[in-house]
Design a protein around this motif. Structure first.
Motif, mmCIF file in Angstrom:
data_model
loop_
_atom_site.group_PDB
_atom_site.id
_atom_site.type_symbol
_atom_site.label_atom_id
_atom_site.label_comp_id
_atom_site.label_asym_id
_atom_site.label_seq_id
_atom_site.Cartn_x
_atom_site.Cartn_y
_atom_site.Cartn_z
ATOM 1 N N LYS A 127 0.836 -1.210 0.000
ATOM 2 C CA LYS A 127 0.000 0.000 0.000
ATOM 3 C C LYS A 127 0.876 1.267 0.000
ATOM 4 C CE LYS A 127 -3.399 2.093 3.110
ATOM 5 N NZ LYS A 127 -4.043 1.879 4.430
ATOM 6 N N ALA B 262 -6.172 6.480 -0.458
ATOM 7 C CA ALA B 262 -6.305 5.167 0.184
ATOM 8 C C ALA B 262 -7.353 4.327 -0.539
ATOM 9 C CB ALA B 262 -6.666 5.344 1.648
ATOM 10 N N LYS B 263 -8.446 4.979 -0.885
ATOM 11 C CA LYS B 263 -9.524 4.287 -1.594
ATOM 12 C C LYS B 263 -9.011 3.776 -2.939
ATOM 13 C CE LYS B 263 -14.116 3.649 -2.160
ATOM 14 N NZ LYS B 263 -15.038 3.025 -1.232
ATOM 15 N N GLY C 60 -6.890 0.719 -2.685
ATOM 16 C CA GLY C 60 -7.716 -0.482 -2.512
ATOM 17 C C GLY C 60 -8.268 -0.953 -3.847
ATOM 18 N N LEU D 207 -5.456 -2.446 -6.076
ATOM 19 C CA LEU D 207 -5.019 -3.770 -5.623
ATOM 20 C C LEU D 207 -6.095 -4.813 -5.921
ATOM 21 C CD1 LEU D 207 -3.158 -2.898 -2.296
ATOM 22 C CD2 LEU D 207 -2.184 -3.530 -4.507
ATOM 23 N N ALA D 208 -7.341 -4.390 -5.846
ATOM 24 C CA ALA D 208 -8.434 -5.311 -6.190
ATOM 25 C C ALA D 208 -8.368 -5.639 -7.681
ATOM 26 C CB ALA D 208 -9.769 -4.669 -5.838
ATOM 27 N N SER E 86 -5.677 -7.888 -3.164
ATOM 28 C CA SER E 86 -6.245 -7.077 -2.076
ATOM 29 C C SER E 86 -5.806 -7.557 -0.693
ATOM 30 C CB SER E 86 -7.767 -7.111 -2.146
ATOM 31 O OG SER E 86 -8.195 -6.513 -3.337
ATOM 32 N N GLN E 87 -5.562 -8.869 -0.601
ATOM 33 C CA GLN E 87 -5.218 -9.432 0.718
ATOM 34 C C GLN E 87 -3.781 -9.042 1.157
ATOM 35 O OE1 GLN E 87 -7.708 -11.036 2.302
ATOM 36 N NE2 GLN E 87 -8.870 -10.517 0.454
ATOM 37 N N THR F 25 -2.302 -6.052 0.988
ATOM 38 C CA THR F 25 -2.152 -4.594 1.119
ATOM 39 C C THR F 25 -1.049 -4.165 2.095
ATOM 40 O OG1 THR F 25 -4.510 -4.456 0.747
ATOM 41 C CG2 THR F 25 -3.449 -2.473 1.576
ATOM 42 N N ASP F 26 -1.088 -4.748 3.264
ATOM 43 C CA ASP F 26 -0.178 -4.251 4.314
ATOM 44 C C ASP F 26 1.073 -5.105 4.486
ATOM 45 O OD1 ASP F 26 -1.741 -2.002 5.006
ATOM 46 O OD2 ASP F 26 -3.158 -3.348 6.010
#
Lengths: 232, 813
Positions: A104, A123-124, A127, A130-131, A136-137, A139-140
């Motif tokens: 991210k 931030a949105k 997301g 990444l989707a 998406s999983q 991200t961090d």
């Protein structure tokens, strides 16, 4: 369709102790917006040099490079950085994510540099990107915790961070297995569908990718330019 | 035509989510992440910064305290401008004097030089002050032992002893001390301990200060009280103005029928040992600056190393849209973060050590540290230097790193493959073992870095060795002082008496080869006994005395008794404006004048002195052929035997009527000089050591950078069969090559540096140009210390190099 990318008589040579080396010789190239282009050729043929001209990473020794109405060859390093951030997303063979930042944060950093995405929307958008690339999983997570394919998808998401019209990938699947390669190349095809101009440097041909053009380089010159053909 | 991404449109509709990750947050996250990647190197950087900041900070803090507090200690005593003695002061109306417009304050403060027994059988000079009223005195004030308030008032018949004297004597409050005044020994109870910061430290001058009331003063000395007047003049700003005011006062006294016996004007508003402090502060400043400079080189190298490892990342950052300024911001933030971290450690340490050093110096110079809290600006200085130091030092490296074009940055793989491709012909001829030859070749690969490393290390070696050489020069000076006087014990009398009278008490003492009798003696006190009218000490002695062997600066020694000739020491020569040797100088003694030829100038660590033949002096001012100095030469010159001789002399003096100023062994005299210089000698070596340590850290960092840049090469070496031991030895050998080169260069440059430093410090401390001396001990210590530091500095990074696996090393980018 108008010429979105125009190379006119572009040459690039390097001086070294062993003499002058011509990496590109009098390249004339025009690419339309929304094209999916492959640049092929053997090692040392000038693919990467051509890509460097496209991204403003390098300047031509001779000739002009005009992209989206900007004379890229005339820009200085500082102006090039800003131009590149807004106009070109780059995907590297070795992913080149910042190892100390999470996925991210890698994407946010690119947004921060260019500052075209409003702060509260970033931030949105991370997301959503990444989707779109299907991680998406992750991200961090730090890059080191991701597989090669996931890292490359994160790198693509970063390349798209500022919504550039051009995406350039330098052998993006050179380090990936065949299944992941397919996922990545399909992702590029999807991006072409959204209106992006996608230029991929490759030295391998794959059956399932439909390129608008395949430009083949040899010894710094374009030796083949196949338009609107499906690779076999 | 560009089609807007649905992603962008979708995102644009939401607001306020995740804005926490501001620009600075992400950049700062990158900075902190990068700092965590290589903790070893970051610790090295912080360590280097802490050392640099700590050193510079300590210097700033101690400088601020010492510079202010010695002066404050001195001035708050309300020191006198002039002291006038006269036996006619009973005619003086003190109230009328105080009402004169030029007088700020005036009091009587009698003064006598007596002797006091500090240990059984050991007598040293006692400076006894007679105070009019301990409760109301306002000039040349003294304090209680802690310096926190006025002194206790000693009861009649007792005395206060200055606290510095307790360090080298058995004296303490309560029991009586034995005081010798003229031919009498008086038991004087010690009522308490005082503190007089305006005096030179008793430990260094080997004397005791004591204070009594007027009646007790008269009782002890046998002299009338109120014969010495101390004065402060209004609006006096220089010694010349004090002199002019004192001259006016003498004229006024004449109108009252008061004849002034002596007028003494000390250095204007300056502590007697201000020179020591000035020397220390100067040393702190100059060596601190050098340590700071070396630290600067080190930090800039380390920051350059961090950037060297991040060149590809800089390329990536630029490729994804970062401008040069944005990349610059990131690394500037990194430098600031390093500054903050090191500042948090170094500043409290600097404040503590600065205070500790100030207390150490204050203790030696016998004054109180009055600064309880540092001025706010000092914290601002410390914080500013903490933040600015890494930023300024890393600026060139950051600018260079961020200026690199994207293509070059993306192609960066550490050390250039063509770096150092030129093989040394000399090395080829030397036919060294392959490993050693490779170490030599590798050392030469980064010539600029090698030059900086060797230069920094050589500077450290040069300064370290210079510290020892200057110390040796001082020791040699002391040795010269010792050798220039061949007597073993000297007895100086307060008054001049006949030779026969002076000698008769010592005839029964053994271990005496002979006794030579002179007029005049050593030190400032003697100047009160035999001197020119302008206060320069005279030593009248047999012209051919073999008890003196001074180093000649110009001209020659006295040639005979017939011609009026004099020899000056260099202090006297300076005082008289360096008169030409061979020219004539007019001496004025007790109102009589003698035109004497200046035969020569000799080097002597002493007050200004003039040497002349006894016969000439007697003809000028000593018709009775009196003497006041007895120079004893022992048969057995062993230290114990000479000590025993001194004790025997003291025993002989005790029942006599001799009024003795002091009895001193030549060895003690040398010790007094050494005690004055000890703090400086210790500080020189300590600070020089600091410079060497900082240099060694610099070398460690340079080796660390070399290793980091060659990680992939290490992988290749291991892949082709090099064992970890071979690689370890390779890097240690490279470190040792740098150390040895630095030793050679450093020692070579320490030679001219020592010559300059010896002259400089000699002039600063002693107003004598010290001669260059080579310290063999210093040479050996420098050699061993540099090799050990060099070995440690290369061993640590070398160990790290071999801890990386072959796979990791080969995949290093």
């Amino acid at each position: 369709m108008p010429n979105f990318i125009q190379f006119n008589q572009v040459s690039r040579w390097f001086e070294s102790a062993s003499g002058r080396f011509d990496a590109l010789k009098n390249i004339n190239l025009h690419i339309a917006q929304g094209n999916h282009v492959a640049i092929a050729g053997k090692s040392g043929s000038g693919k990467s040099t051509l890509l460097n001209m496209l991204t403003g990473i390098d300047h031509p020794s001779q000739g002009t490079v005009r992209i989206n109405s900007t004379d890229v060859h005339a820009l200085n390093e500082s102006a090039l950085a800003g131009w590149r951030g807004k106009n070109v997303g780059i995907v590297f063979q070795f992913f080149q994510l910042i190892p100390t930042l999470t996925v991210k944060e890698n994407i946010l950093l690119a947004m921060d540099f260019v500052n075209v995405i409003p702060g509260r929307e970033r931030a949105k958008r991370v997301g959503a990107l990444l989707a779109q690339v299907g991680i998406s999983q992750q991200t961090d997570k730090l890059p080191v915790a991701l597989s090669g394919g996931e890292q490359q998808r994160a790198a693509i998401a970063r390349a798209l961070a500022n919504d550039p019209p051009i995406l350039v990938a330098d052998e993006p699947t050179g380090n990936l297995d065949s299944k992941t390669t397919e996922i990545i190349l399909n992702l590029f095809t999807e991006l072409v569908g959204t209106g992006k101009t996608v230029i991929v440097v490759t030295h391998e041909k794959v059956a399932y990718v439909e390129y608008d053009r395949i430009i083949t380089l040899k010894d710094g010159m374009i030796v083949d330019d196949t338009g609107r053909s499906r690779t076999q | 035509m560009h089609i807007k991404s649905p992603l962008l449109g979708g995102v644009a509709r939401s607001a306020g989510v995740g804005y926490i990750n501001t620009t600075m947050n992400i950049k700062f996250r990158k900075v902190t992440g990068d700092l965590r990647v290589n903790p070893g190197r970051i610790i090295l950087v912080i360590f280097a910064l802490v050392i640099g900041l700590w050193g510079v900070g300590s210097i700033l803090v101690s400088y601020a305290i010492l510079n202010r507090d010695l002066n404050e200690n001195y001035t708050r005593t309300n020191p006198l401008h002039a002291a006038i003695t006269s036996k006619d002061f009973k005619r003086l109306d003190l109230t009328a004097l105080r009402n004169r417009p030029e007088i700020e304050k005036a009091e009587f403060r009698d003064f006598a030089t007596l002797r006091i027994e500090t240990h059984p059988g050991e007598w040293i000079p006692l400076w006894l002050f007679g105070v009019g009223d301990f409760n109301t005195f306002s000039l040349a004030r003294i304090y209680n032992q802690n310096g926190s308030g006025g002194p206790i008032t000693p009861e009649a018949g007792a005395m206060l002893v200055e606290r510095d004297g307790l360090r080298f004597s058995n004296l303490k409050a309560g029991p009586p001390a034995r005081v010798r005044a003229g031919g009498r020994v008086v038991n004087v109870p010690v009522a308490g301990i005082g503190f007089d910061p305006a005096q030179a430290p008793g430990t260094q001058d080997h004397l005791i200060y004591a204070y009594v009331d007027n009646k007790t003063y008269s009782k002890i000395t046998g002299e009338a009280a109120n014969q010495r007047l101390i004065i402060r003049f209004k609006n006096a700003k220089t010694k010349q103005e004090v002199q002019a005011a004192a001259d006016g006062l003498i004229d006024y006294f004449k109108t009252l029928g008061i004849a002034a016996d002596t007028v003494k004007i000390p250095k204007f508003m300056e502590h007697p040992h201000q020179w020591q402090l000035n020397t220390l502060l100067f040393m702190e400043g100059s060596i601190g600056f050098l340590a700071f400079f070396l630290g600067a080189v080190l930090v800039s190298q380390l920051i350059a190393a961090i950037l060297a490892g991040q060149i590809r990342q800089i390329g990536i950052l630029k490729a994804i849209g970062a401008s040069r300024f944005q990349v610059f911001q990131i690394y500037l933030m990194m430098a600031l973060a390093l500054g903050v971290m090191s500042g948090m450690i170094a500043i409290p340490l600097a404040v503590k050590s600065g205070y500790a050093y100030a207390c150490f110096v204050a203790n030696i110079l016998n004054f109180e540290v009055l600064t309880t809290s540092l001025p706010h600006y000092m914290y601002i200085y410390l914080m500013a230097s903490g933040l600015l130091l890494p930023v300024l030092l890393s600026l060139p490296a950051i600018l260079k790193g961020t200026r690199i074009p994207v293509r070059e940055a993306l192609n960066d793989y550490g050390i250039n493959q063509d770096a150092g491709v030129k093989k040394s012909k000399l090395l080829d001829k030397m036919r060294l073992p392959v490993n050693l030859a490779l170490a030599f070749e590798n050392t030469m690969r980064r010539k600029k870095r090698l030059a900086v490393t060797v230069a920094a290390m050589s500077l450290g070696v040069a300064i370290f060795n210079t510290g020892f050489n200057v110390q040796q020069s001082l020791k040699d000076l002391l040795s010269d002082v010792n050798n220039s006087m061949k007597h073993d014990v000297q007895v100086v009398l307060i008054n001049q008496i006949s030779k026969e009278e002076a000698l008769k008490y010592f005839s029964g003492i053994g271990n005496i080869r002979r006794i030579e009798t002179w007029n005049g003696g050593r030190g400032a006190m003697q100047n009160m006994v035999v001197s020119t009218d302008d206060g320069v000490g005279i030593i009248a002695l047999p012209y051919n005395s073999d008890l003196l062997t001074f180093r000649s600066i110009k001209g020659r020694w006295l040639s005979g008794p017939a011609e009026p000739e004099i020899v000056m020491n260099q202090e006297a020569a300076v005082l008289y404006g360096n008169p030409p040797v061979g020219g004539y100088h007019t001496l004025s003694v007790r109102g009589k004048q003698l035109k004497a030829k200046l035969a020569g100038i000799v080097e002597e660590f002493e007050k200004p002195k003039i040497y002349m033949a006894q016969e000439q002096y007697d003809a000028l001012a000593n018709p009775d052929h009196y003497v006041n100095s007895l120079m004893f030469v022992a048969r057995d010159k062993g230290y114990g035997k000479v000590m025993a001789l001194k004790r025997d002399i003291e025993k002989a003096i005790e029942p006599s009527s001799l009024q003795v100023l002091y009895v001193m062994m030549q060895a003690e005299r040398v010790k007094i000089i050494y005690d004055h210089l000890r703090i400086i000698l210790v500080t020189i070596v300590f600070l020089a050591m600091l410079v060497l340590v900082v240099s060694a850290i610099g070398m460690a960092s340079a080796t660390s950078i070399n290793i980091m840049e060659r990680t992939r090469e290490i992988g290749v070496l291991r892949a082709i069969g090099a064992t970890p031991e071979i690689i370890y030895n390779l890097f240690v050998a490279e470190g040792m090559i740098v150390s040895i080169a630095s030793i050679f260069i450093g020692l070579f440059f320490s030679w001219p540096l020592s010559i300059v430093a010896s002259r400089f410090f000699g002039n600063l401390m002693l107003e004598v140009e010290l001669h260059y001396s080579f310290s063999k001990t210093g040479f050996v210590i420098t050699l061993i210390a540099t090799l050990i530091f060099g070995w440690i500095a290369s061993r640590i990074p070398a160990q790290r190099a071999v801890s990386v696996s072959t796979r990791e090393a080969l995949s290093y980018e």
